[in-house]
Every structure is written in C-alpha cells, then in structure tokens.
Write a protein that holds these residues in place. Structure first.
Motif, mmCIF file in Angstrom:
data_model
loop_
_atom_site.group_PDB
_atom_site.id
_atom_site.type_symbol
_atom_site.label_atom_id
_atom_site.label_comp_id
_atom_site.label_asym_id
_atom_site.label_seq_id
_atom_site.Cartn_x
_atom_site.Cartn_y
_atom_site.Cartn_z
ATOM 1 N N LYS A 248 0.850 -1.184 0.000
ATOM 2 C CA LYS A 248 0.000 0.000 0.000
ATOM 3 C C LYS A 248 0.888 1.237 0.000
ATOM 4 N N LEU A 249 0.672 2.097 -0.988
ATOM 5 C CA LEU A 249 1.404 3.355 -1.081
ATOM 6 C C LEU A 249 0.485 4.453 -0.557
ATOM 7 N N CYS A 250 0.868 5.050 0.575
ATOM 8 C CA CYS A 250 0.044 6.070 1.226
ATOM 9 C C CYS A 250 0.569 7.445 0.849
ATOM 10 N N VAL A 251 -0.289 8.251 0.251
ATOM 11 C CA VAL A 251 0.114 9.571 -0.245
ATOM 12 C C VAL A 251 -0.954 10.595 0.134
ATOM 13 N N SER A 252 -0.550 11.858 0.120
ATOM 14 C CA SER A 252 -1.508 12.947 0.328
ATOM 15 C C SER A 252 -2.290 13.167 -0.962
ATOM 16 N N PRO A 253 -3.405 13.907 -0.920
ATOM 17 C CA PRO A 253 -4.157 14.170 -2.160
ATOM 18 C C PRO A 253 -3.303 14.831 -3.241
ATOM 19 N N GLY A 254 -2.425 15.770 -2.845
ATOM 20 C CA GLY A 254 -1.574 16.436 -3.829
ATOM 21 C C GLY A 254 -0.587 15.498 -4.479
ATOM 22 N N MET A 255 0.025 14.607 -3.680
ATOM 23 C CA MET A 255 0.990 13.651 -4.227
ATOM 24 C C MET A 255 0.287 12.596 -5.084
ATOM 25 N N ASN A 256 -0.961 12.298 -4.768
ATOM 26 C CA ASN A 256 -1.706 11.336 -5.571
ATOM 27 C C ASN A 256 -1.880 11.840 -6.999
ATOM 28 N N VAL A 257 -2.076 13.143 -7.143
ATOM 29 C CA VAL A 257 -2.208 13.732 -8.490
ATOM 30 C C VAL A 257 -0.921 13.544 -9.279
ATOM 31 N N MET A 258 0.217 13.663 -8.596
ATOM 32 C CA MET A 258 1.505 13.523 -9.271
ATOM 33 C C MET A 258 1.701 12.128 -9.865
ATOM 34 N N LEU A 259 1.013 11.129 -9.307
ATOM 35 C CA LEU A 259 1.135 9.768 -9.840
ATOM 36 C C LEU A 259 0.494 9.639 -11.222
ATOM 37 N N GLY A 260 -0.318 10.616 -11.574
ATOM 38 C CA GLY A 260 -0.931 10.604 -12.907
ATOM 39 C C GLY A 260 -0.078 11.284 -13.948
ATOM 40 N N ARG A 261 1.047 11.861 -13.543
ATOM 41 C CA ARG A 261 1.934 12.532 -14.512
ATOM 42 C C ARG A 261 2.456 11.507 -15.518
ATOM 43 N N ALA A 262 2.349 11.837 -16.791
ATOM 44 C CA ALA A 262 2.672 10.862 -17.840
ATOM 45 C C ALA A 262 3.800 11.368 -18.731
ATOM 46 N N THR A 263 4.413 10.433 -19.432
ATOM 47 C CA THR A 263 5.457 10.741 -20.401
ATOM 48 C C THR A 263 4.815 11.204 -21.712
ATOM 49 N N ASP A 264 5.658 11.534 -22.683
ATOM 50 C CA ASP A 264 5.154 11.919 -24.000
ATOM 51 C C ASP A 264 4.420 10.776 -24.680
ATOM 52 N N PHE A 265 4.666 9.550 -24.214
ATOM 53 C CA PHE A 265 4.011 8.371 -24.789
ATOM 54 C C PHE A 265 2.808 7.943 -23.952
ATOM 55 N N ASN A 266 2.347 8.854 -23.070
ATOM 56 C CA ASN A 266 1.152 8.636 -22.250
ATOM 57 C C ASN A 266 1.306 7.453 -21.298
ATOM 58 N N VAL A 267 2.492 7.293 -20.741
ATOM 59 C CA VAL A 267 2.740 6.284 -19.707
ATOM 60 C C VAL A 267 2.888 7.030 -18.387
ATOM 61 N N SER A 268 1.953 6.820 -17.479
ATOM 62 C CA SER A 268 1.957 7.551 -16.217
ATOM 63 C C SER A 268 2.805 6.844 -15.173
ATOM 64 N N VAL A 269 3.082 7.544 -14.086
ATOM 65 C CA VAL A 269 3.810 6.940 -12.959
ATOM 66 C C VAL A 269 3.030 5.739 -12.439
ATOM 67 N N LEU A 270 1.721 5.891 -12.309
ATOM 68 C CA LEU A 270 0.896 4.805 -11.791
ATOM 69 C C LEU A 270 0.958 3.583 -12.695
ATOM 70 N N THR A 271 0.952 3.792 -13.993
ATOM 71 C CA THR A 271 1.047 2.660 -14.930
ATOM 72 C C THR A 271 2.367 1.917 -14.748
ATOM 73 N N MET A 272 3.445 2.657 -14.571
ATOM 74 C CA MET A 272 4.755 2.036 -14.364
ATOM 75 C C MET A 272 4.790 1.260 -13.051
#
Length: 338
Positions: free
Chosen positions: A230-254
């Motif tokens: 379980k990865l416990c994050v704040s609401p702001g850090m949770n948004v950062m997990l959706g940050r994606a590369t130019d090829f639309n691969v997000s942190v969460l996907t990785m």
C-alpha cells in the motif's frame, strides 16, 4: 358637517363595541368598485412565493481513510486499561558436532509491548421548543444531533489511528516511535529540488522504487514486489502519480507494471500536514501471513442515558481507542521532502 367622534355617535345611540375610530384612508365612502378602502396592490407576502427545496447540502469533512491501510480490531471493552502483546524472537547458535560437546543452546526471547486505551466523549442537548421549531422545517433535530456526535467521534478515531493521542502511550501508524527513520527524496528535480512538482515521470517513479528498496532492505528480502503493498500519499501527491510521459505512460502505470501483487494507493490527507512536509509511506500490510499493524479500539461508540430536564434533554456518547498499533515496524518505509 364634520364627522362625529365615537363619543358623539354613542350619545345619539350609535354604539360600536370594540371599535377604535372611523376608517379614514382619504376614501369618500366604504369599499365599492369605484373606491378602495385598502391600499391598491397586486402582490402577496414574499414568503408565499418561496420554494422550499427538499435538497439538503451537507458540509463534507476530509476523507477518513485510516481503515484503508489496516483493519480495525476490538480489544477488550471500555474498562480495559492496556492492550499488551508479545513479540517472540528465536535466539541461539549451532556448533560442529561432537559426541562429547554440548556448548551451544537455542531458545526464545519474549518482549512485551503495551498501548494505553484512551476514552473520549461528546454530548448533545436539545430543548422542547428547539425540537418543535425544527420540526416545522421538517428537521428531525434529535436524530441529526445524534448523527453529528457519531461523526465527531469517528473523525477523532481516524486521527488517533494515524497520529495517536498526545501525552498518552498511544501512537498512530504514521508516527509510532518504533518506525524506521525516513529517507529523503532524491535531489534530481529541476534546480536540484526534491519536490515531485519539479520532477519528470521517470524521476518520480525512481523515488518510489527507492522507497520500496528501503522496504526490501529492512525486511531482508521477505517483502518483494509480488507481495501486497500500500502506497500512502496525500491528495496532492496522488495527483503527481498521474503525470505521464510523452508516450502517455503515467507513474501509476509504471508502478502497476512492476508491483505485480495487490498494489493499492491510499490517499491520506493527514500526510500533507506532517511536520516534515510532504511524506509518502509504503507499507506491507501482511508479512508471512501475519498482519504488520492493526487499528485497535475497546468500544466503537457507547450511547449514554438520555437525561430529561424541565424542558430539554441531554445525552453523552463515548468511544475508546488504542491508536494504530505497529506490530512489525520493518514493514513500514517512508520518504520525505517531496
């Protein structure tokens, strides 16, 4: 001829009991089609034009997500003073065999741990007139206040599970003194920053891998990427997990690609307000079939007697907690500075 007063009219035999004075609104005669006695208007009191919407908008509180990290468990009741549990450690060593040697032994070392139980309460009161006035607006005041009391106790329970109770031997799963020291995030963001807002998708992913590496190191390999995490994050850090590369691969996907066990993101608003700033926790909720932590209580909620007074009622509600009990600290890893 001037208009006579009521006294003059009474002297002539015209008596109007209860009347105070003649109607006088500059009208020449009583109401007829040609002249009004009342003020000319085409309206009604504004209250009659109001629409009472049945929709009730409740003010929301921050999410209470401690129970998404660990399960709750009842231990004793509200009379229980402490929760005690034992940790057993295998000790001993071996030696080369000899028919005449008997120098080494094996045994067990037991250590007892304890957490105090904390009792907390809130009360409600409501009066007869207050209840009746509220009823005219279709408000069940007594039930609403009872629900409010239960919610207040639940909010505090969630806080105690995560952060413990000040000045008591009660800790939370985020600040237990036995937790391993936090590691800092890498300073590879823009301007040598640790903030995720300055980092690329890959850099954020590498921070989380470093956090898992710390967890694997603490467990000496017992915790792997195939285990439930379980990865416990704040609401702001949770948004950062959706940050994606130019090829639309997000942190969460990785992350989901690498962690093949039951990998879960738990959003805890309390992580954004910790003294060290933004903090991220990675927790293995179970190791070798044994839970690594538990949220413990003696009484979830206990309603006191409804006490009547001359024209009002009062009632107390009580709950208890041991806080969030960390059973195996090595299964917790945290990172700060994001």
């Amino acid at each position: 001829m001037p208009k006579p007063s009521f006294q003059q009219a009474a002297a002539l035999g015209f008596v109007f009991p209860g009347a105070r004075e003649w109607i006088d609104n500059n009208a020449a005669r009583l109401a007829q089609d040609a002249a009004l006695v009342t003020t000319a208007n085409t309206t009604v009191p504004v209250e009659f034009t109001a629409y009472i919407d049945p929709l009730v908008v409740e003010i929301l509180t921050a999410p209470l997500n401690a129970r998404q990290v660990f399960n709750e468990e009842k231990k004793g009741d509200w009379t229980t003073s402490y929760d005690k549990w034992r940790s057993d450690e295998i000790v001993g060593q071996s030696e080369p065999y000899s028919d005449f040697a008997n120098g080494t032994t094996s045994g067990i070392n037991s250590q007892w741990m304890a957490r105090e139980q904390y009792r907390f309460q809130t009360s409600i009161s409501y009066g007869d007139l207050e209840v009746d006035l509220s009823a005219t607006a279709k408000i069940n005041l007594a039930a609403s206040k009872q629900r409010s009391a239960a919610t207040i106790l639940d909010i505090d329970s969630n806080k105690f599970y995560l952060l413990g109770v000040k000045d008591h031997e009660i800790y939370g799963i985020l600040n237990d003194p036995n937790l391993p020291a936090s590691i800092p995030a890498a300073t590879n963001g823009e301007g040598a920053s640790m903030k995720w807002s300055t980092k690329t998708t890959r850099q954020i992913y590498e921070d989380i891998l470093s956090l898992f590496q710390q967890l694997a190191k603490q467990s000496q390999g017992r915790i792997t990427n195939r285990d439930a995490l379980k990865l416990c994050v704040s609401p702001g850090m949770n948004v950062m997990l959706g940050r994606a590369t130019d090829f639309n691969v997000s942190v969460l996907t990785m992350l989901q690609s690498y962690f093949t066990g039951a990998f879960e993101i738990v959003v805890l608003p309390e992580l954004a307000s910790m003294t060290a700033g933004e903090t991220v926790f990675m927790i293995a909720p179970e190791v070798a079939g044994t839970p690594t932590g538990v949220l413990a209580f003696g009484e979830k909620i206990r309603a006191g007697r409804l006490i009547p007074a001359e024209s009002s009622f009062r009632q107390k509600f009580v709950a208890t907690t041991y806080g969030g009990i960390v059973l195996q600290p090595f299964a917790f890893a945290s990172m700060t500075g994001m």
